[in-house]
Design a protein around this motif. Structure first.
Motif, short mmCIF file in Angstrom:
data_model
loop_
_atom_site.label_atom_id
_atom_site.label_comp_id
_atom_site.label_asym_id
_atom_site.label_seq_id
_atom_site.Cartn_x
_atom_site.Cartn_y
_atom_site.Cartn_z
N ALA A 15 -49.15 46.37 -77.23
CA ALA A 15 -50.39 46.17 -77.99
C ALA A 15 -50.55 47.14 -79.15
CB ALA A 15 -51.60 46.30 -77.06
N LEU A 16 -49.65 48.11 -79.25
CA LEU A 16 -49.80 49.16 -80.26
C LEU A 16 -49.08 48.80 -81.56
CD1 LEU A 16 -49.35 52.27 -77.97
CD2 LEU A 16 -51.42 50.96 -78.45
N HIS A 17 -49.78 49.03 -82.65
CA HIS A 17 -49.23 48.79 -83.99
C HIS A 17 -49.99 49.69 -84.96
CE1 HIS A 17 -52.85 46.33 -84.69
NE2 HIS A 17 -52.60 45.83 -83.49
N GLN A 19 -52.25 49.32 -87.16
CA GLN A 19 -53.68 49.13 -87.31
C GLN A 19 -54.42 49.11 -85.98
OE1 GLN A 19 -51.46 46.80 -88.96
NE2 GLN A 19 -51.46 48.27 -90.63
N ALA A 20 -53.72 49.38 -84.89
CA ALA A 20 -54.33 49.30 -83.56
C ALA A 20 -55.48 50.28 -83.42
CB ALA A 20 -53.28 49.57 -82.48
N CYS A 22 -57.54 52.17 -80.53
CA CYS A 22 -57.29 52.55 -79.15
C CYS A 22 -58.41 53.45 -78.63
CB CYS A 22 -55.96 53.28 -79.03
SG CYS A 22 -54.57 52.30 -79.64
N VAL A 41 -50.77 54.73 -84.19
CA VAL A 41 -51.80 53.69 -84.20
C VAL A 41 -52.80 53.97 -85.31
CG1 VAL A 41 -51.51 53.22 -81.74
CG2 VAL A 41 -53.28 54.83 -82.50
N ASP A 84 -57.61 47.33 -79.27
CA ASP A 84 -56.30 46.81 -78.89
C ASP A 84 -55.79 47.37 -77.57
OD1 ASP A 84 -55.38 45.20 -81.37
OD2 ASP A 84 -56.14 47.08 -82.20
N ALA A 85 -56.13 48.62 -77.29
CA ALA A 85 -55.65 49.26 -76.05
C ALA A 85 -56.66 50.31 -75.60
CB ALA A 85 -54.30 49.93 -76.29
#
Length: 91
Positions: A15-17, A19-20, A22, A41, A84-85
């Protein structure tokens, strides 16, 4: 054998990118926040009710990490975007 934290990190990794968004819901020593940051992230919100833990690490992070001295139960007051996370690591 993997630890529960390693298993949780493995689960969250996809799920990490860049633009994430968290959330480290239980900052403590900041290990999960560090883990998110190392994965580059977009933003991290980190919560802890123990203000001294937040104060001790506040200079260790850049502006995309928001350290919040409040309960994760109040995160709706701070996090106004899709997440996202999220991790709750009670040590």
């Amino acid at each position: 054998m993997k630890t529960m934290v390693e298993i949780a990190h493995s689960f969250l990794s996809p799920a990490l990118h860049r633009q994430a968004v968290c959330v480290d819901a239980t900052f403590g020593q900041g290990k999960d926040t560090d883990w998110f940051v190392k994965r580059k992230v977009g933003k991290v919100y980190a919560f802890d009710i123990q203000e001294h833990l937040i104060e001790r690490r506040k200079d260790d992070f850049q502006s995309h990490v928001r350290l919040i001295a409040d309960s994760h139960a109040s995160m709706g007051r701070y996090v106004k975007e899709d997440v996202d996370a999220m991790i709750f690591n009670f040590g």
